[in-house]
Design a protein around this motif. Structure first.
Motif, PDB file in Angstrom:
ATOM      1  N   LYS A 273      33.667  20.511  29.362  1.00 52.67           N
ATOM      2  CA  LYS A 273      32.652  20.141  28.379  1.00 52.67           C
ATOM      3  C   LYS A 273      33.248  20.209  26.988  1.00 52.67           C
TER       4      LYS A 273
ATOM      5  N   THR B 118      28.556  16.840  24.098  1.00 48.96           N
ATOM      6  CA  THR B 118      27.442  17.131  23.202  1.00 48.96           C
ATOM      7  C   THR B 118      27.756  16.573  21.816  1.00 48.96           C
TER       8      THR B 118
ATOM      9  N   GLU C  48      24.354   8.499  22.918  1.00 56.40           N
ATOM     10  CA  GLU C  48      24.123   9.014  24.272  1.00 56.40           C
ATOM     11  C   GLU C  48      24.238   7.895  25.309  1.00 56.40           C
TER      12      GLU C  48
ATOM     13  N   MET D 107      27.173  14.166  32.051  1.00 60.11           N
ATOM     14  CA  MET D 107      26.064  14.710  31.280  1.00 60.11           C
ATOM     15  C   MET D 107      26.328  14.499  29.802  1.00 60.11           C
TER      16      MET D 107
ATOM     17  N   SER E 297      24.382  15.215  25.889  1.00 60.85           N
ATOM     18  CA  SER E 297      23.288  15.682  25.054  1.00 60.85           C
ATOM     19  C   SER E 297      23.611  15.276  23.625  1.00 60.85           C
TER      20      SER E 297
ATOM     21  N   SER F 182      21.576  14.673  19.958  1.00 58.89           N
ATOM     22  CA  SER F 182      20.366  14.693  19.139  1.00 58.89           C
ATOM     23  C   SER F 182      20.677  15.483  17.874  1.00 58.89           C
TER      24      SER F 182
ATOM     25  N   THR G 228      21.090  19.155  18.760  1.00 56.95           N
ATOM     26  CA  THR G 228      21.952  19.516  19.885  1.00 56.95           C
ATOM     27  C   THR G 228      23.029  20.493  19.432  1.00 56.95           C
TER      28      THR G 228
ATOM     29  N   HIS H  24      22.663  24.816  23.737  1.00 61.32           N
ATOM     30  CA  HIS H  24      21.229  24.536  23.741  1.00 61.32           C
ATOM     31  C   HIS H  24      20.864  23.895  25.081  1.00 61.32           C
ATOM     32  N   HIS H  25      19.916  24.479  25.801  1.00 60.45           N
ATOM     33  CA  HIS H  25      19.504  23.988  27.125  1.00 60.45           C
ATOM     34  C   HIS H  25      20.667  23.956  28.112  1.00 60.45           C
TER      35      HIS H  25
ATOM     36  N   ASP I 158      20.958  21.728  31.591  1.00 61.95           N
ATOM     37  CA  ASP I 158      21.961  20.654  31.573  1.00 61.95           C
ATOM     38  C   ASP I 158      23.013  20.863  32.658  1.00 61.95           C
TER      39      ASP I 158
END
Length: 319
Positions: free
Chosen positions: A223, A253, A280, A290, A292, A294, A297, A301-302, A306
């Motif tokens: 990630k 992200t 995205e 995946m 994310s 925003s 973000t 976060h979450h 996720d």
């Protein structure tokens, strides 16, 4: 009556960012409505804060001034920052204290594991300051923390957000051998901005670090993330996506950069939500499992939700 004021023996407070004290103020534009969040004041937030303090832990949520702290702590989600609260780097975007850190706390891995148990976390995120002062950059401490959580909370999935271990031969292998479920290392910005935003790091070293994780253990999810609003061009963001996919990174992200103080890098632009939606869509088209993207973000976060979606996406592809 004579009042004596001692201006000599009192120890002056050390500034949080001594390297930034003499910089001119960098002014950012006013925040738009879509970037505002409510102040944290819920019972869940208070309970999480109590557990964190009772175990003597540091969280990146507090140290980096995360805008999502109220939402996450209300749900008893916290990102623990190990190896102290002082970083050896001085990135222009970051609000974590800078300077020479203290010694490692040998009991910290156990304390993190205990807090994970008390919070009842199904998914835990562990990050750290940069520890360029340590021979292994803190790799063994990361590994010990992962093993302690596994022993105390065997069903909890573990996500780590690591520094780059620049010039720390063999450090990455130590961390990967501990088998975190997710290995996250953020690029933070586009390569043309590294000199001003992330001067202690090297863009292609970070890309190679992520690629190397997959070479060592293909089962570990990887990630990475960047901030926008630092003056980058759209084509540069798309190139970062391509570079990450060439390293087989699974999760991307993208969030809005927010200026911690006027001594930090200015916000050059607040990117509107529809541009994040466009990023995205493009990232998914490039093959990320995946994404994310925003304004609010952040890396963790979450993270649990996720991770579940990312694992399901991999399972669907593999049949």
């Amino acid at each position: 009556m004579v009042v004596v004021v001692d201006t000599v023996s009192a120890t002056p407070l050390r500034p949080r960012h001594p390297e930034k004290v003499n910089r001119p103020d960098a002014l950012s534009p006013p925040k738009p409505d879509w970037i505002r969040v409510r102040a944290p004041n819920t019972r869940g937030y208070a309970d999480t804060r109590k557990i964190v303090k009772e175990n003597g832990l540091v969280t990146v949520c507090e140290e980096a001034g995360c805008p999502n702290i109220g939402e996450c702590w209300d749900k008893k989600h916290a990102t623990f920052m190990i190896m102290g609260d002082t970083c050896t780097r001085a990135c222009a975007f970051c609000n974590v204290k800078t300077g020479m850190p203290g010694d490692l706390d040998a009991l910290e891995p156990a304390h993190v594991a205990e807090a994970t148990f008390k919070l009842g976390l199904a998914h835990i995120v562990i990050t750290s300051v940069d520890r360029d002062d340590l021979a292994d950059g803190g790799a063994e401490h990361f590994a010990q923390t992962i093993r302690a959580i596994r022993a105390r909370c065997p069903t909890t999935t573990i996500e780590i957000l690591t520094p780059d271990f620049l010039r720390k031969q063999g450090a990455l292998e130590v961390v990967v051998a501990a088998k975190p479920d997710v290995f996250n290392h953020n690029l933070e910005t586009v390569p043309s901005h590294y000199l001003t935003v992330r001067p202690g790091a090297r863009y292609f070293h970070s890309i190679r670090l992520l690629q190397r994780v997959k070479e060592i253990d293909p089962t570990i999810f990887t990630k990475s993330g960047i901030m926008v609003g630092l003056g980058e061009e759209r084509h540069e963001v798309l190139q970062v996506m391509d570079d990450l996919r060439s390293a087989d990174v699974d999760f991307l992200t993208i969030g809005q950069y927010l200026q911690p103080t006027r001594k930090h890098h200015a916000v050059m632009r607040y990117v509107p939500p529809d541009e994040f939606a466009g990023y995205e869509k493009l990232a998914y088209a490039k093959g990320f499992l995946m994404v994310s993207a925003s304004p609010l973000t952040r890396s963790s976060h979450h993270a649990g939700d996720d991770f579940a979606r990312m694992r399901a996406a991999r399972a669907a592809i593999s049949g």
